[in-house]
Motif scaffolding. Structure first.
Motif, PDB file in Angstrom:
ATOM      1  N   GLN A  90      -9.702 -29.705 -18.050  1.00  0.00           N
ATOM      2  CA  GLN A  90      -9.226 -31.344 -17.944  1.00  0.00           C
ATOM      3  C   GLN A  90      -8.675 -31.600 -19.905  1.00  0.00           C
ATOM      4  O   GLN A  90      -9.317 -31.257 -20.668  1.00  0.00           O
ATOM      5  N   VAL A  91      -7.566 -32.139 -19.317  1.00  0.00           N
ATOM      6  CA  VAL A  91      -7.210 -32.120 -20.528  1.00  0.00           C
ATOM      7  C   VAL A  91      -5.792 -33.283 -20.600  1.00  0.00           C
ATOM      8  O   VAL A  91      -5.053 -33.481 -19.597  1.00  0.00           O
ATOM      9  N   GLN A  92      -6.464 -33.944 -21.717  1.00  0.00           N
ATOM     10  CA  GLN A  92      -5.927 -35.759 -22.287  1.00  0.00           C
ATOM     11  C   GLN A  92      -5.813 -35.073 -23.469  1.00  0.00           C
ATOM     12  O   GLN A  92      -5.879 -35.059 -24.365  1.00  0.00           O
ATOM     13  N   VAL A  93      -4.000 -36.292 -23.203  1.00  0.00           N
ATOM     14  CA  VAL A  93      -2.953 -36.183 -24.452  1.00  0.00           C
ATOM     15  C   VAL A  93      -2.918 -38.050 -24.966  1.00  0.00           C
ATOM     16  O   VAL A  93      -2.777 -38.434 -24.182  1.00  0.00           O
ATOM     17  N   LYS A  94      -3.364 -37.502 -25.950  1.00  0.00           N
ATOM     18  CA  LYS A  94      -3.040 -39.817 -26.899  1.00  0.00           C
ATOM     19  C   LYS A  94      -2.190 -39.625 -27.592  1.00  0.00           C
ATOM     20  O   LYS A  94      -1.911 -38.528 -28.630  1.00  0.00           O
ATOM     21  N   SER A 167       3.267 -41.257 -33.891  1.00  0.00           N
ATOM     22  CA  SER A 167       2.439 -40.926 -35.889  1.00  0.00           C
ATOM     23  C   SER A 167       0.990 -40.163 -35.575  1.00  0.00           C
ATOM     24  O   SER A 167       0.542 -40.256 -36.381  1.00  0.00           O
ATOM     25  N   LEU A 168       0.938 -39.659 -34.143  1.00  0.00           N
ATOM     26  CA  LEU A 168      -0.379 -39.420 -34.086  1.00  0.00           C
ATOM     27  C   LEU A 168      -0.068 -38.821 -32.521  1.00  0.00           C
ATOM     28  O   LEU A 168       0.252 -39.426 -31.344  1.00  0.00           O
ATOM     29  N   ILE A 169      -0.238 -37.533 -32.323  1.00  0.00           N
ATOM     30  CA  ILE A 169      -0.752 -37.199 -31.228  1.00  0.00           C
ATOM     31  C   ILE A 169      -1.753 -36.495 -31.590  1.00  0.00           C
ATOM     32  O   ILE A 169      -2.391 -35.038 -32.108  1.00  0.00           O
ATOM     33  N   GLU A 170      -3.012 -36.520 -29.979  1.00  0.00           N
ATOM     34  CA  GLU A 170      -4.250 -36.116 -30.523  1.00  0.00           C
ATOM     35  C   GLU A 170      -4.173 -35.374 -28.420  1.00  0.00           C
ATOM     36  O   GLU A 170      -3.808 -35.669 -28.132  1.00  0.00           O
ATOM     37  N   PHE A 171      -4.980 -34.048 -28.766  1.00  0.00           N
ATOM     38  CA  PHE A 171      -5.295 -32.931 -27.559  1.00  0.00           C
ATOM     39  C   PHE A 171      -6.315 -33.218 -27.731  1.00  0.00           C
ATOM     40  O   PHE A 171      -7.357 -32.507 -28.251  1.00  0.00           O
ATOM     41  N   TRP A 172      -7.219 -32.953 -26.460  1.00  0.00           N
ATOM     42  CA  TRP A 172      -8.485 -33.639 -25.793  1.00  0.00           C
ATOM     43  C   TRP A 172      -9.091 -32.410 -25.091  1.00  0.00           C
ATOM     44  O   TRP A 172      -8.150 -32.351 -23.405  1.00  0.00           O
ATOM     45  N   TYR A 173      -9.475 -31.497 -24.758  1.00  0.00           N
ATOM     46  CA  TYR A 173      -9.410 -30.381 -24.114  1.00  0.00           C
ATOM     47  C   TYR A 173     -11.202 -30.435 -23.750  1.00  0.00           C
ATOM     48  O   TYR A 173     -12.144 -30.185 -24.651  1.00  0.00           O
ATOM     49  N   GLY A 174     -11.690 -30.464 -22.588  1.00  0.00           N
ATOM     50  CA  GLY A 174     -12.674 -30.633 -21.988  1.00  0.00           C
ATOM     51  C   GLY A 174     -14.353 -29.192 -22.182  1.00  0.00           C
ATOM     52  O   GLY A 174     -12.698 -27.769 -21.814  1.00  0.00           O
ATOM     53  N   GLU A 175     -14.713 -29.374 -22.638  1.00  0.00           N
ATOM     54  CA  GLU A 175     -15.648 -28.571 -23.144  1.00  0.00           C
ATOM     55  C   GLU A 175     -17.079 -29.111 -22.427  1.00  0.00           C
ATOM     56  O   GLU A 175     -17.365 -29.899 -22.064  1.00  0.00           O
ATOM     57  N   ALA A 176     -17.696 -27.933 -21.955  1.00  0.00           N
ATOM     58  CA  ALA A 176     -19.338 -27.814 -21.478  1.00  0.00           C
ATOM     59  C   ALA A 176     -19.974 -29.085 -22.439  1.00  0.00           C
ATOM     60  O   ALA A 176     -20.172 -29.013 -23.648  1.00  0.00           O
ATOM     61  N   PHE A 177     -21.160 -29.595 -21.248  1.00  0.00           N
ATOM     62  CA  PHE A 177     -22.135 -30.892 -22.322  1.00  0.00           C
ATOM     63  C   PHE A 177     -21.213 -31.680 -23.092  1.00  0.00           C
ATOM     64  O   PHE A 177     -21.979 -31.711 -24.509  1.00  0.00           O
ATOM     65  N   ARG A 178     -20.564 -31.668 -23.096  1.00  0.00           N
ATOM     66  CA  ARG A 178     -19.595 -33.239 -23.417  1.00  0.00           C
ATOM     67  C   ARG A 178     -18.825 -32.797 -25.217  1.00  0.00           C
ATOM     68  O   ARG A 178     -19.052 -33.337 -26.098  1.00  0.00           O
TER      69      ARG A 178
END
Ligand SMILES: Cc1cc2nc3c(=O)[nH]c(=O)nc-3n(C[C@H](O)[C@H](O)[C@H](O)COP(=O)(O)O)c2cc1C
Length: 199
Positions: A90-94, A167-178
């Motif tokens: 899973q990938v989230q972009v804020k 003014s902000l771009i954040e990439f969140w990449y799911g990894e094991a064990f949170r």
């Protein structure tokens, strides 16, 4: 790496992930949550579709008299959120930024590409207003069909787009064990910066 290059890198990263999400047959890869707020801080969120992304930001189209349109007119600060469940882990972009109205020429050009019934719908729907009955909406659709034949539907004055200038771009990449990865690009003191954030 210069600050401008950092921003270009963030946009390129976003475009690559979006292309990947589209290839994984995510049925709504361009769907994003748009959060807006009234000046007194009352927040509301809804899904809209990303229609274009470039160095100026992320564009979507809507009824400018809708709740979101009214909020953005008073307070252009907003946030966008993508969640691509189909990408590995899973990938989230804020994205946070300011919604700037697109030009009339840009809105006209996009409106012209929409299917006829969607164009009619833009006239018929008083988005976010109380609808007395479903039948009334159907009647309004018929009324505008008669008024504007296919290929001759002008863009309604209340229908246009916004481009969210980030003014902000954040990439969140799911990894094991949170122990997820967060990679944040952000304007600080007028310069684009990049840093990792604890998950
Ligand atoms: C998948 C999906 C895509 C949508 N795309 C749009 C869109 O691009 N523009 C839009 O105005 N509403 C879109 N909607 C409807 C909005 O979520 C929302 O109901 C509508 O814009 C009214 O929001 P508001 O009353 O908060 O202004 C979409 C809904 C879904 C579920």
């Amino acid at each position: 790496m210069t600050a401008t290059t950092l921003y270009s890198e963030a946009i390129a990263k976003f475009e690559k992930l979006l292309a990947e999400a589209m290839q994984t047959a995510d049925p709504e890869a361009t769907a994003m949550t748009l959060a807006s707020a009234s000046p007194d801080g009352r927040v509301s969120a809804r899904t809209v579709l990303l229609k274009d992304v470039n160095a100026d930001g992320f564009a979507f189209y809507t009824n400018t008299e809708s709740r979101k349109g009214r909020q953005l007119a008073m307070n252009p600060q907003c946030a966008l959120l993508f969640l691509w469940k189909s990408l590995l882990n899973q990938v989230q972009v804020k994205i946070e930024g300011e919604a700037v109205p697109v030009t009339a020429a840009e809105a006209d050009a996009y409106f012209a590409t929409r299917p006829y019934v969607s164009q009619i719908g833009a006239w018929a729907s008083l988005q976010s207003e109380t609808l007395e009955s479903r039948q009334l909406l159907e009647q309004r659709v018929e009324q505008y069909r008669e008024q504007y034949p296919e290929g001759q539907v002008p863009r309604p004055p209340h229908w246009s787009g916004y481009r969210v200038r980030p003014s902000l771009i954040e990439f969140w990449y799911g990894e094991a064990f949170r122990l997820h990865r967060r990679d944040r690009f952000e304007i600080e003191d007028g310069q684009w910066t990049r840093r990792l954030i604890y998950p």
